[in-house]
Design a protein around this motif. Structure first.
Motif, mmCIF file in Angstrom:
data_model
loop_
_atom_site.group_PDB
_atom_site.id
_atom_site.type_symbol
_atom_site.label_atom_id
_atom_site.label_comp_id
_atom_site.label_asym_id
_atom_site.label_seq_id
_atom_site.Cartn_x
_atom_site.Cartn_y
_atom_site.Cartn_z
ATOM 1 N N HIS A 13 0.873 -1.239 0.047
ATOM 2 C CA HIS A 13 0.023 0.085 0.069
ATOM 3 C C HIS A 13 0.914 1.382 0.034
ATOM 4 O O HIS A 13 0.439 2.348 -0.471
ATOM 5 N N ALA A 17 0.653 4.226 -2.744
ATOM 6 C CA ALA A 17 0.389 5.472 -2.145
ATOM 7 C C ALA A 17 1.541 6.496 -2.459
ATOM 8 O O ALA A 17 0.959 7.653 -3.201
ATOM 9 N N HIS A 21 0.857 9.628 -5.201
ATOM 10 C CA HIS A 21 1.209 11.038 -4.862
ATOM 11 C C HIS A 21 2.315 11.855 -5.918
ATOM 12 O O HIS A 21 2.335 12.577 -6.319
ATOM 13 N N VAL A 38 -2.237 8.763 1.683
ATOM 14 C CA VAL A 38 -2.335 7.355 2.162
ATOM 15 C C VAL A 38 -3.632 7.155 2.544
ATOM 16 O O VAL A 38 -4.201 5.806 1.998
ATOM 17 N N SER A 41 -5.468 6.719 -0.615
ATOM 18 C CA SER A 41 -4.882 5.513 -1.546
ATOM 19 C C SER A 41 -5.877 4.271 -0.913
ATOM 20 O O SER A 41 -6.131 3.232 -1.705
#
Length: 75
Positions: A13, A17, A21, A38, A41
C-alpha cells in the motif's frame, strides 16, 4: 457495536500511495499532507468511499477516482 480495523500502510500500500502522490505531483497538484494520500489511496484500493469536508482532497476525487461519501451540508 463491532468496528472493523484495517491496516492502512503495509509495504504494498505504501508503494501504491507513493506512486499516486508522484502522479499528482506530475500533474502539478501539490499535496501538503502525505497522510491525505495514504488514506485516499487506501480507500481507492479497498473500494471504499471517504467522508470529508476539506477541499484539499478534491483533486484525489478527480484524478485518483476517490469516491466521496457526502453527508448533508458537506457538498
Amino acid at each position: 457495536m463491532d468496528l472493523r480495523v484495517y491496516e492502512l500502510l503495509g509495504v504494498e500500500h505504501a508503494l501504491r500511495a507513493a506512486g499516486r502522490h508522484r502522479a499528482l505531483r506530475k500533474k502539478g497538484i501539490a499535496i501538503r499532507k502525505t497522510v491525505d494520500v495514504v488514506i485516499a489511496s487506501f480507500c481507492v484500493d479497498a473500494g471504499m468511499s471517504l467522508l470529508f469536508a476539506d477541499r484539499r482532497l478534491q483533486p484525489m476525487v478527480q484524478h485518483l477516482n476517490l469516491a466521496p461519501a457526502l453527508a448533508p451540508g458537506l457538498e
